[in-house]
Design an enzyme around this catalytic site. Structure first.
Site, PDB file in Angstrom:
ATOM      1  N   LYS A 137      13.957 -23.465 -25.244  1.00  0.00           N
ATOM      2  CA  LYS A 137      12.835 -23.745 -24.346  1.00  0.00           C
ATOM      3  C   LYS A 137      12.531 -25.235 -24.438  1.00  0.00           C
ATOM      4  CE  LYS A 137      10.442 -19.262 -24.757  1.00  0.00           C
ATOM      5  NZ  LYS A 137       9.421 -18.514 -25.536  1.00  0.00           N
TER       6      LYS A 137
ATOM      7  N   GLU B  40       4.786 -12.512 -16.712  1.00  0.00           N
ATOM      8  CA  GLU B  40       6.147 -12.899 -16.337  1.00  0.00           C
ATOM      9  C   GLU B  40       6.734 -12.000 -15.260  1.00  0.00           C
ATOM     10  OE1 GLU B  40       7.934 -15.223 -20.109  1.00  0.00           O
ATOM     11  OE2 GLU B  40       7.915 -13.060 -20.359  1.00  0.00           O
TER      12      GLU B  40
END
Ligand code: PGA
Ligand code: ZN
Length: 423
Positions: free
Chosen positions: A340, A208
């Site tokens: 999400k 990430e």
């Protein structure tokens, strides 16, 4: 305006793995594309992402990770039902539920349903001459979310260089998103410099975009980030605070929490105390997945003893799932939820989860995945839904920066307010 064409196909994500894209064409000739993200430290209760492990769709060179079955489901089953329909998000999502009534979207694949649902939302916004953010919030001020950003990464995203997944920062003293981002970049650069000076391999970037600098304890990792914050001239606590994603499902064996780098195993009771010590002794204002996805009792015990105002965030615990959220509300397991879209599988039901969380005074953090792409719809969803917070990873890699850049764009061109949920 009607849907004239819908095509699913395979593209690559930020890890170079296949993912699903859907391109939806309208009768005005415009085409609207969405690409879906994918997790690595996925929760067991997430909607089902279809991968071609074995079977007739498996592609030789993608190590069982190709998504041709999901793509074929879009082209063979979904497209024929949607072509000639009016462009409308509810119509599309209802049709997807009719085609696959399973809660986890395992028949069509949540990667197939989400690609179509998102492309539908983007196309519907276009049909109303609006951005995706304005599609969900047409009038008045747009609420720009507070970012939560990775500085150090470990766990499943960085070869376990830390036991926990992330040490993040929240620039809660910033007056605008633009200012917040400038602080974050400065802190990340300072952390890279300090890491190099201390002899760490700082050229290692985690999935990430965080720095994969190894520390044997979470305290040391936090203190390293605190030093970086102070060295750029910002105040820890009032300007910038810490957040942790423990991602503890990854090291829970059903009985014990095993921290390998620390070389210590904890019983559930011991781990509750350990986590409580961390958040009590360090400037941490948010903690994600401190306990494993099905260790409900530890969550509710921790809620009772944890410091007031601590954001206790369920990711693997809640998986953007209404049933699990409702259980957490009843059992007081958490006070905040990670949102999400690909854990859920549809745009409209993801929004329903967020609304239910908000109605029960949960903080809501709209989040990217570790496997991302260049799309920026996440920034529009977080803003249009007034989520309050957004989590995208770090400020490295265009799959991360496309979201930050879209927030900068919204702040530049729209009437906005920068939200601070930690006031
Ligand atoms: P994932 O990690 O996308 O690999 O699941 C992100 C997170 O745990 O928040
Ligand atoms: Zn997480």
């Amino acid at each position: 305006m009607k849907i004239s064409k819908l095509v699913g196909y395979q593209v690559l994500d930020s890890r170079g793995r296949p993912t699903v894209a859907a391109s939806l064409t309208l009768t005005d000739g415009s085409t609207h594309t969405a690409r879906v993200p994918s997790g690595a430290s996925t929760g067991a209760h997430e909607a089902k992402e279809l991968r071609d492990v074995g079977g007739k769709f498996a592609e030789k060179f993608y190590s069982g990770l190709s998504v041709q079955q999901a793509v074929s489901n879009i082209n063979e089953y979904i497209a024929p039902k949607l072509i000639e329909e009016q462009i409308d998000l509810e119509t599309i999502d209802n049709q997807l539920v009719l085609l696959d009534p399973s809660e986890d979207h395992s028949k069509l694949g949540a990667n197939a349903t989400l690609a179509v649902s998102l492309a539908g939302a983007i196309a519907a916004a276009h049909s109303q001459n609006r951005s995706l953010a304005r599609f969900f919030n047409p009038e008045g001020v747009l609420n720009i979310p507070m970012p939560m950003v990775n500085i150090l990464s470990g766990g499943a995203h960085a070869n376990r260089s830390l036991d926990i997944q992330d040490v993040l920062i929240i620039p809660k003293g910033a007056k605008s998103f633009t200012e917040a981002l400038s602080w974050i970049v400065a802190i990340r650069e300072m952390a890279a410099k300090l890491g190099k000076a201390a002899g760490h391999t700082t050229n290692l970037i985690a999935d990430e975009g965080g720095l994969a600098i190894a520390f044997d304890s979470t305290e040391k990792a936090c203190n390293f980030v605190i030093t970086a914050i102070e060295k750029v001239g910002l105040k820890v606590g009032s300007d910038v605070s810490l957040a942790l994603d423990i991602a503890s499902t990854q090291f829970f064996d059903g009985n014990k929490y095993n921290l390998t780098n620390l070389n210590k195993s904890f019983s559930k009771e011991e781990f509750i105390k350990y986590i409580n010590n961390l958040v009590s002794n360090l400037p941490i204002i948010s903690i994600e997945d401190p306990f494993a996805e099905d260790d409900w009792s530890s969550w509710s015990e921790f809620m009772q003893i944890s410091p007031k105002n601590l954001q206790i965030l369920g990711d693997d615990l809640l998986t953007t799932n209404l049933t699990r959220l409702n259980r957490a509300i009843t059992e007081k397991s958490a006070n905040s939820i990670l949102i999400k879209a690909n854990q859920n599988g549809l745009v409209s039901s993801t929004l329903n989860v967020l609304k239910q969380a908000r109605a029960n005074n949960f903080n809501t953090v709209v989040s990217a995945r570790s496997g991302e792409n260049e799309d920026s719809w996440l920034a529009d969803l977080a803003t249009g839904w007034s989520a309050g917070q957004i989590k995208v990873g770090s400020t490295h890699g265009s799959e991360r920066n496309s979201k930050w850049n879209r927030l900068l764009e919204l702040e530049a061109i729209e009437k906005t307010k920068f939200i601070n949920p930690f006031n």
